[in-house]
Structures are given as C-alpha cells and as structure tokens.
Design an enzyme around this catalytic site. Structure first.
Site: not given
Length: 315
Positions: A142, A170
């Site tokens: 992330y 992500k």
C-alpha cells in the site's frame, strides 16, 4: 464455508476499501458492516478490502480490528476474496495483525511500509519479505506517502514483484506519472503478467486503466459501487467515451468530501464523515459516527451531502 478460488492472474476490477460502521459509543456495528458487504457484492465488485484508510484502521484497537475482519469474512461467505489491512508502524506489529487476519480467514493482506521511524529502501524490502515469509497469504503493498511519509521506490516494488514477495500494489501516491512509468517497467518484466497494480486515485480511474492498471480501490466506492463497476466494465470493453462520462459523474459526486467546513475539521475527517453520512442517508448503515477524535459533520454538511446524492441520482 467455501473459499474463493485462488486467482490465476492479477487481481482485477473494483476493490472497495470498506468503511467501518461504528455505533455512537465507538464499537463496530456488525449489522451495518454486513449490509455494506452485501451492497458491494450486489453491485458486482471483485473483492473487498477492510481496514484501510477508509476503514479507519489507524483509529481502531486490536479487538475492533479483529471484529471487522471476522465480520467481513463471515458476510462475504466465500463469494469474494477479502483483503485485510495489517497496517502498523513496525514489522513485529504488522506480523501480529497478519497472523490474526489469516486465522480469521482473510484471503490476502495489505501493508504499508513501516512508519514513524525513517526507513531505507533495503529495510522496506526486508519488512515486506518478513511479513510474506511469516504468513502464507498473498501480500499487497500500500503506497500512501501522505500517511506514512515514505514513497515506495519503483526499484523496490519491482524487486519484490520479481521474487514473489508481493502479489500487487495499491497506489495511493497521487503521482500518476510515476505510476505510468512503473506499469511500463512491469510489462517488460517476467512478473508483469501476474503482478496486480490497483489505483487509489478514484478521480482518474479511466486514465489509470488506459495506462494498464488492473483495477481501482475507491473510497467513494462505498457510496456508489455500481458507478465504479460500470466505469471498469466500460474501460475493459474499450468504451472509453462512456468510461470518461462515468468518471466525470463520479468526480462530481466526490464533492461530498468538500461538504464540511475546512476550518472545523481535517481533510480525512471530512472525507470519511462524508462517506459515512452518505451511507447513512442511503440507509446502508445505522449511524454515521467516525472514530474519535475525528470531528463529525454538522447539519449543514449533511444537508450538502444529501443534495449531492440527489444530484448524482442516488437518492
């Protein structure tokens, strides 16, 4: 309970980062969370991501985090993969969350780089390798430098993709140029066909998909999952004009995050409060409360959210 089949390629589609419905006292509202899961599945999303930024993971204690993962896994009932955020400051703490999430039935894990202390790219890589070695579940990085103050270096991401440590990324960096360059390099690599790149830039999804991203993780998808699914399907079919029109509509709806008075609360409180106010107005969750010490939306802001939902055809 049946489990989703293991993906044979990169994770694709719309993966909403679910809000965590709370009671007025701050406990997890499991009934509302189940209702939110059902709404997302009905809309046709590809997977569910709990305990991300939109899920207020940073505000929840360990017991509440466990409740979120257990409830989402139970509600999904094997129909969709559940990705669990295991975000914390250090490797030891992330590993503890990861082991708990795995025991509760999560299908994959999502972790940021370590934060609070400054880390070198070699230390970031070691962090992800230790988490992946410690828990045998697909691991997604992330990239959210606004929150952790570290931008994941492209070389580090590519190395972790190459050795199988990471299943995907992500990208919430907001740096669409760097994302484009990473996608180009991934396509030229041996792991490019297996590594999933998901954009968190919910206002530029059509551009990211055109550049080669595999999907989107949109906070606004809590409010309008159907719109993001339509956008993704248009892009997947090459209907770029229709995708752009849907993206424009969602960009207008995103104005709900501007409803609050910026002099009264932080940007995060305003955005999360708007998502929850919208979900409450739509009858999905029972209470729009956000976790302390975030400031709740006042009546005027909620009225503005309602107006934008009406303009967007959701009410």
């Amino acid at each position: 309970m049946s489990r989703p089949a293991t993906p044979t390629g990169p994770l694709r589609g719309v993966i909403p980062p679910l809000c965590t419905p709370l009671s007025p006292s701050g406990d997890v509202d499991t009934r509302s969370l189940r209702a939110l899961v059902e709404r997302q599945i009905e809309a046709g999303v590809s997977a569910l991501f709990v305990l991300g930024s939109s899920g207020e993971a940073a505000y929840l204690d360990d017991d509440r985090r466990r409740t979120v993962v257990a409830t989402a896994v139970e509600a999904a009932a094997g129909r969709l993969p559940v990705l669990a955020g295991v975000i914390d400051m250090t490797t030891a703490r992330v590993l503890a969350h990861a082991r708990t999430a795995a025991a509760l039935g999560a299908d994959a894990l999502v972790a940021t780089a370590p934060f609070y202390t400054r880390t070198h790219p070699a230390e970031i890589a070691d962090h992800y390798r230790r988490v992946r070695t410690g828990v045998d579940l697909p691991l997604y990085a992330y990239d959210i430098p606004l929150a952790v103050h570290t931008k994941l270096p492209a070389d580090t991401v590519l190395a972790l993709a190459a050795d199988g440590t990471l299943a995907g990324l992500k990208d919430s960096s907001g740096n669409d140029g760097e994302l484009r360059r990473l996608l180009v390099r991934l396509r030229a690599s041996d792991r490019g066909g297996q590594f999933s790149v998901l954009t968190g830039s919910e206002l530029a999804v059509d551009g990211a998909l055109l550049a080669g991203a595999h999907g989107v993780v949109p906070g606004l998808g809590n409010v309008d999952p159907h719109g993001y699914v339509r956008l993704y399907e248009h892009a997947r079919a090459g209907r770029w004009a229709e995708a752009a029109a849907e993206q424009d509509r969602l960009a207008a709806l995103y104005a709900i995050t501007d409803a609050a008075d910026p002099a009264a609360m932080g940007r995060s409180s305003a955005s999360l409060g708007a998502f929850k106010a919208a979900l409450h107005l739509l009858g999905v969750i029972d209470c729009p409360a956000t976790a302390a010490p975030q400031t709740p939306l006042d009546g005027a802001a909620v009225k503005a959210v309602r107006h934008l939902l009406e303009e967007g055809g959701l009410l």
